[in-house]
Design a protein around this motif. Structure first.
Motif, PDB file in Angstrom:
ATOM      1  N   VAL A 194     -95.564  18.088 -59.458  1.00  9.63           N
ATOM      2  CA  VAL A 194     -96.411  17.731 -60.601  1.00  9.63           C
ATOM      3  C   VAL A 194     -97.146  18.930 -61.154  1.00  9.63           C
ATOM      4  N   PHE A 195     -97.176  20.033 -60.421  1.00  6.69           N
ATOM      5  CA  PHE A 195     -97.866  21.208 -60.913  1.00  6.69           C
ATOM      6  C   PHE A 195     -96.901  22.201 -61.549  1.00  6.69           C
ATOM      7  N   LEU A 230    -103.953  13.399 -59.985  1.00  4.64           N
ATOM      8  CA  LEU A 230    -103.872  14.853 -60.123  1.00  4.64           C
ATOM      9  C   LEU A 230    -105.108  15.509 -59.514  1.00  4.64           C
ATOM     10  N   ASN A 231    -106.254  14.942 -59.787  1.00  6.38           N
ATOM     11  CA  ASN A 231    -107.497  15.439 -59.206  1.00  6.38           C
ATOM     12  C   ASN A 231    -107.458  15.349 -57.678  1.00  6.38           C
ATOM     13  N   ALA A 280     -97.329  12.431 -55.865  1.00  6.88           N
ATOM     14  CA  ALA A 280     -96.653  13.134 -56.953  1.00  6.88           C
ATOM     15  C   ALA A 280     -95.642  12.232 -57.645  1.00  6.88           C
ATOM     16  N   ILE A 306     -97.484   9.801 -59.830  1.00  5.28           N
ATOM     17  CA  ILE A 306     -97.932  10.458 -61.058  1.00  5.28           C
ATOM     18  C   ILE A 306     -96.789  10.505 -62.067  1.00  5.28           C
ATOM     19  N   SER A 339    -104.263  18.629 -67.779  1.00  2.31           N
ATOM     20  CA  SER A 339    -104.757  18.344 -66.433  1.00  2.31           C
ATOM     21  C   SER A 339    -103.711  18.663 -65.375  1.00  2.31           C
ATOM     22  N   THR A 340    -102.451  18.435 -65.691  1.00  2.58           N
ATOM     23  CA  THR A 340    -101.394  18.769 -64.737  1.00  2.58           C
ATOM     24  C   THR A 340    -101.422  20.256 -64.412  1.00  2.58           C
ATOM     25  N   TYR A 355    -105.247  21.299 -62.744  1.00  4.40           N
ATOM     26  CA  TYR A 355    -105.458  20.915 -61.358  1.00  4.40           C
ATOM     27  C   TYR A 355    -104.461  21.572 -60.410  1.00  4.40           C
TER      28      TYR A 355
END
Length: 313
Positions: A3-4, A237-238, A265, A268, A300-301, A304
């Motif tokens: 997700v990052f 995500l946080n 993940a 998300i 945000s992705t 974070y």
């Protein structure tokens, strides 16, 4: 799913045949950052006006700039003044979180805090010496000055009520965890249904009221539904970014509920795809708000994946 990671080419913006060069990219970044800097100064002034609310060490100068940047890059076509209510409501939530998560010693304190806030939301006077209700009254008055407020007052009040109520519910879960009662802990679905404690849905409706964009106002009901789904993705995500801090601070995190990083993940990704499906029918008729919500996810992705809004204790 990572997700990052950067979005894949299938999700990349469709640009012109000749993409912008370094100069164009720098001009864009500089323009947005200039608005973020102006917005951050306003947040610093708000904090100085209400020192009792923002004196906690973890709410520091970086927090103000991070909030301002998030909203500036989330709406890069808007100026700092257009984003003032989004920034101020987001900052107010930091003060609320600190009082609920770290200052309150009993559930009754949170319930009393919530009653004071809702009384102000309904037009009451702030409690003397109480920065939380004083700052909320300033926010209320600015939102109420919009011509869109009468029609959306109930929506604004409902989102604030959901935010406050979610804080009480999480307090109960944290108390159960501290007592070793794992049977009282929420499932992942229950936890995500309580994502209103993240607060972005209230920030969003406040922003939409003050912006008073006709297309947005005409589609507020479905936009609020999507906003709640976006909020769930932001909550997770946080949580992926702040697990170690949450353990140290005694906060709740999805990973404390038996949810592994891979499962979080994957969830998300599911939520984001669902948001895209919900946004698609609105893109043509409601371009500003749909882009606003999608940018929240994208920003945000990436954010974070590297950093967080809070400072150190």
């Amino acid at each position: 799913m990572n997700v990052f990671a950067s979005p894949g080419p299938e999700h990349a913006p469709r640009g012109p045949a000749n993409p912008p060069g370094p100069l164009d990219e720098a001009l864009f970044a500089g323009t947005v950052m200039a608005q973020a800097v102006r917005a951050a100064r306003d947040l610093v002034a708000c904090a100085e006006t209400h020192p009792d609310l923002f004196s906690a060490k973890p709410i520091d100068t970086t927090t103000y700039h991070a909030v301002a940047c998030a909203n500036a890059f989330g709406s890069p076509d808007l100026e700092a003044g257009d984003l003032r209510i989004a920034n101020r409501t987001a900052l107010w939530i930091f003060g609320l979180d600190w009082l609920v998560d770290h200052k309150a010693a009993a559930r009754e304190e949170i319930e009393d805090l919530n009653r004071r806030c809702l009384a102000v939301a309904d037009g009451g006077e702030p409690v003397p010496g109480d920065g939380l209700t004083a700052f909320l009254a300033e926010i209320r008055d600015e939102v109420a000055a919009s011509p869109a407020f009468p029609a959306l007052r109930a929506d604004w009040r409902t989102e604030l009520d959901r935010l406050l109520d979610a804080g009480v519910r999480e307090w109960d879960w944290k108390a159960a965890a501290a007592a070793g009662d794992t049977t009282a802990l929420p499932t992942l679905n229950d936890y995500l249904d309580n994502a209103d404690n993240f607060g972005s849905a209230w920030v969003n409706v406040s922003h939409w009221i003050v912006r008073a964009d006709p297309a947005t106002l005409a589609h507020v009901a479905p936009l609020r539904t999507i906003s709640h789904e976006v909020q769930k993705a932001l909550r997770l995500l946080n949580d992926l970014a702040t697990y170690e801090r949450d353990v140290a601070w005694g906060d709740l995190n999805a990973q404390m509920l038996g949810v592994g990083r891979a499962e979080a993940a994957a969830r998300i990704g599911q939520i984001i795809e669902g948001c895209r499906d919900l946004l698609e029918p609105l893109r043509e008729d409601c371009p500003e708000a749909t882009a606003y919500l999608e940018r929240q996810i994208g920003y945000s992705t990436a954010f974070y994946g590297v950093s967080d809004y809070w400072g150190a204790l």
